[in-house]
Write a protein that holds these residues in place. Structure first.
Motif, short mmCIF file in Angstrom:
data_model
loop_
_atom_site.label_atom_id
_atom_site.label_comp_id
_atom_site.label_asym_id
_atom_site.label_seq_id
_atom_site.Cartn_x
_atom_site.Cartn_y
_atom_site.Cartn_z
N ARG A 313 40.31 23.78 25.49
CA ARG A 313 40.87 25.13 25.41
C ARG A 313 41.40 25.44 26.78
N PHE A 314 42.56 24.88 27.10
CA PHE A 314 43.04 24.98 28.46
C PHE A 314 43.87 26.24 28.69
N LEU A 319 41.03 28.38 40.31
CA LEU A 319 39.84 27.57 40.60
C LEU A 319 38.96 28.25 41.66
N ALA A 320 39.60 28.89 42.63
CA ALA A 320 38.84 29.54 43.68
C ALA A 320 37.99 30.68 43.10
N ALA A 321 38.59 31.41 42.13
CA ALA A 321 37.86 32.53 41.53
C ALA A 321 36.66 32.01 40.73
N GLY A 353 43.22 24.29 32.93
CA GLY A 353 41.92 23.75 32.54
C GLY A 353 41.08 24.72 31.75
N ASP A 354 39.85 24.31 31.52
CA ASP A 354 38.90 25.12 30.78
C ASP A 354 37.95 25.77 31.80
N PRO A 355 38.04 27.10 31.97
CA PRO A 355 37.26 27.75 33.01
C PRO A 355 35.75 27.53 32.86
N THR A 356 35.27 27.55 31.60
CA THR A 356 33.83 27.37 31.40
C THR A 356 33.39 25.98 31.86
N MET A 357 34.19 24.97 31.51
CA MET A 357 33.83 23.61 31.91
C MET A 357 33.88 23.45 33.42
N LEU A 460 47.28 20.13 39.99
CA LEU A 460 47.55 21.57 40.11
C LEU A 460 48.37 22.02 38.90
N SER A 461 48.31 23.32 38.61
CA SER A 461 49.16 23.89 37.57
C SER A 461 50.61 23.60 37.90
N PRO A 462 51.43 23.31 36.89
CA PRO A 462 52.83 22.98 37.18
C PRO A 462 53.60 24.13 37.85
N SER A 463 53.24 25.38 37.54
CA SER A 463 54.03 26.51 38.05
C SER A 463 53.98 26.57 39.56
#
Lengths: 463, 225
Positions: A313-314, A319-321, A353-357, A460-463
């Motif tokens: 569930r991406f 990531l820092a948060a 990515g999946d924040p929980t994971m 990293l995120s593509p944006s």
């Protein structure tokens, strides 16, 4: 169903891509030629007609000038002389004076009714044997001189008709040749493709029959096809790894759950024969042992789900948060245990990515350090960019791990000798590695001397 | 409270029913989805405990049917399907809460209590008062015995969560999920550490301890009798 015998009859050949493509090409070429001819035909016709009109206009104005200067009768006389000269003549005439003089050369009397320009169709001149039709278009321009003399000049279109005829023939034979060529090329290309694909099909069939180490040959037709073969091979690689992992898990589970289950059984046996006072304690112990077992099962299940990629569930994750939240959650506990836990973020780092994971990765690594290290140590969670990747690392200055064991740390149930007595399933790092791989990243574990650094790198995120 | 337990496994059903009866609740047991719909419509229950995988009508379908028949009692779905996807599907399918097997009875009881006493969300009061503790949730201010207590954002979040459930048991799992979004069990006991910090600010130095630990279960914010 037989896997190997799938030969195609003629009807099957009809359905192959190459034949369909060849037919499509032929159709497109045929239509293209027809369209081109149509456009050419119209353009040539227009051009010829315009040229003819210009010539007619010139001729008529010369005749009018003559008639005005010398009178209609003189014009008739001079024209008659000119026509009877016997030279081949592209123009035809009809001149009628008010006095009744009349010259008719190639034009019927009916043109007297025409005012201005008109096209009429006349029977084909016997001399023009190249022309296939029996009537020919003649463009006629009429005018009247000052004394009322009627003047009509016509110009035939034999030249245009011949040009058209030639064009039609060219288009017909050229079109037929092009269509045939397209068909041939299509079929030839298809045959090559089919032969190459057949080798791939055979390799795939060998894989299906159980030989997972078989790889597809490169097609050698083009980059896209080789990319496809490479992708399929990568898929096979994953499949083989997954099957191997599955075998590994089954044997791991069988081996590693034996110990806690035996312990549980022993405890329950003890409880059966224990005094009333001791029994409660033994049963509590058995419950705790069961909980640990269930926890291991839960972790195995989750690990299998992550490795299977079923729970993707991406979203776009800061990531820092995520790291800050986990560190906040752990700070009091780390403090109480006498650790110094800090978060170091150098840049804004976003990943898909999946924040929980990802939170679980950080939690698991922090858990590991807190469980295996000694109080008074420092623990740092770092979030940074490394080229096109995000790097998330957890560093401690604890005892580290023996160099030769580093590469085994992510194996299921693998535990260092000195931590066998501590709580934990031996699945934490396996889970971290599985999450890293689900995110298309890598996990590296290095000794910092002193301490251990576990670093996760994901794009990293593509944006 | 009056509870309908829908569970086809006899031993699990017995375990839950016994536990609930021992803690003073009225319990009925339904063995299948169809039975649960009949009983749920007939019997004015305060809360339902619904197994997800049932013979015949499955748990989520049973909930949908009950809802369409106007049964509004909250439903806690109890299931072995524990992945995040399963939970989301369950909650979206009409469950009010979700508990994954294996579970501790204390966890189940705490969640049932929370479900039954859940206040309507719109009616959240701005000021919560308990004994000499006053929480102004709009300005995020905490005052005890007339003195302002400075809390970190994390501590405040924890206190407000407990204060919204005065007298109710709040389990570690509930706190992990709601406050930190941890849908996994960390090995370090991070909840205890947070609570003990909060307690050192809110309870230490005062006569009455408002935050109590229920061993092996969780916490409760309450005024002792």
């Amino acid at each position: 169903m037989s896997l190997t015998n799938r030969s195609r009859g003629p009807a099957g050949l009809w359905q192959t891509t190459s034949v369909r493509l060849a037919l499509l090409f032929a159709l497109v070429f045929g239509l293209g030629t027809g369209l081109l001819l149509l456009v050419l035909d119209i353009a040539v016709g227009r051009f010829a007609e315009e040229t003819a009109r210009d010539a007619l206009r010139d001729q008529v104005s010369v005749l009018i000038a003559d008639a005005n200067a010398e009178g209609g009768a003189a014009l008739v006389a001079s024209l008659r002389e000119h026509v009877s000269g016997g030279q081949p003549e592209r123009f035809s005439y009809l001149v009628v004076t008010p006095g009744g003089d009349r010259l008719s050369a190639g034009l019927p009397d009916a043109v007297e009714r025409i005012k201005g320009v008109a096209s009429i169709h006349l029977p084909v001149d016997a001399k023009e044997d190249d022309v296939e039709s029996d009537r020919i278009e003649v463009i006629v321009l009429t005018a009247r001189a000052r004394d009322g003399t009627f003047i009509a000049v016509g110009r035939d279109t034999y030249a245009l008709a011949e040009l058209r005829q030639w064009l039609h023939r060219l288009a017909l034979w050229g079109g037929v040749a092009l269509v045939l060529l397209a068909l041939l090329c299509g079929i030839a290309a298809g045959a090559v493709l089919l032969r190459r694909l057949k080798s791939v099909t055979e390799a795939a069939e060998r894989v299906m029959s159980g030989d997972l180490s078989e790889r597809l040959p490169s097609l050698g037709i083009g980059l896209e096809f080789d990319d496809l073969a490479d992708t399929l091979n990568a898929m096979l690689e994953r499949l083989e790894a997954a099957m191997e992992a599955l075998r590994q898990v089954s044997s791991d589970v069988a081996h590693d759950l034996r110990t806690p289950l035996t312990r549980l059984r022993n405890t329950l046996e003890d409880a059966q024969s224990a005094e009333e006072t001791e029994r409660d304690e033994l049963i509590t112990e058995a419950v705790l042992e069961t909980d640990r077992l269930l926890e291991i099962f839960g972790a195995l299940l989750r690990l299998a789900q992550i490795e299977g990629g079923a729970s993707r569930r991406f979203t776009d994750v800061d990531l820092a948060a995520v790291a800050a939240d986990v560190v906040d959650a752990y700070l009091p506990a780390a403090d109480q245990a006498g650790w110094s836990l800090t978060l170091i973020v150098s840049q804004d780092v976003r990943v898909n990515g999946d924040p929980t994971m990802l939170a679980q990765v950080i939690a698991s690594l922090v858990d590991n350090a807190l469980t295996h290290g000694a109080p008074g140590q420092t623990l740092r969670v770092l979030v940074a960019r490394a080229g096109a990747d995000a790097e998330l690392s957890v560093e401690d200055d604890g005892p580290g791990a023996p160099a030769e064991e580093l590469k085994h740390l992510t194996r299921r149930f693998y535990r260092l000798d000195r931590s066998r007595h501590t709580d934990g399933s031996g699945l934490g790092l396996s889970m971290v590695a599985a999450i890293a791989s689900l995110h298309g990243g890598t996990l590296s574990i290095t000794n910092r001397l002193p301490g251990l650094a576990v670093a996760l790198r994901i794009p990293l995120s593509p944006s | 409270m009056k509870v309908l337990v829908v569970e086809d496994d006899e031993r699990t059903a017995g375990f839950i029913a016994r536990g609930l009866a021992e803690t003073g609740h009225t319990v009925d047991v339904a063995r299948s989805g169809n039975e649960s719909v009949q009983m749920g419509m007939a019997g004015a229950y305060d809360v339902l405990v619904m197994d997800r995988m049932l013979p015949g009508l499955n748990g989520l379908d049973a909930i949908a049917l009950l809802r369409s028949e106007g049964v509004a009692a909250p439903v806690l779905v109890l299931t072995a399907l524990g992945s995040v996807e399963d939970r989301v599907a369950g909650l979206e399918g009409g469950a009010d809460d979700y508990l994954v097997k294996p579970f501790a009875f204390s966890e189940l009881l705490a969640r049932l209590n929370a479900l039954v006493r859940r206040p309507p969300l719109s009616g959240l009061s701005e000021t919560i008062a308990l004994a000499d503790l006053v929480i102004d949730t709009r300005r995020r201010r905490v005052i005890r015995a007339g003195k302002r207590i400075e809390l970190t954002p994390q501590e405040y979040k924890l206190l407000e969560f407990l204060a919204r459930r005065i007298g109710e048991t709040v389990t570690r799992t509930m706190l992990l999920e709601s406050l930190w979004g941890f849908h996994f069990d960390p090995r370090t006991n991070i909840v205890d550490a947070h609570v003990s910090r909060l307690r050192s600010k809110v309870d230490r130095g005062f006569d009455v301890e408002l935050i109590r630990t229920l061993r092996g279960v969780g916490y409760v914010l309450d005024e002792p009798e």
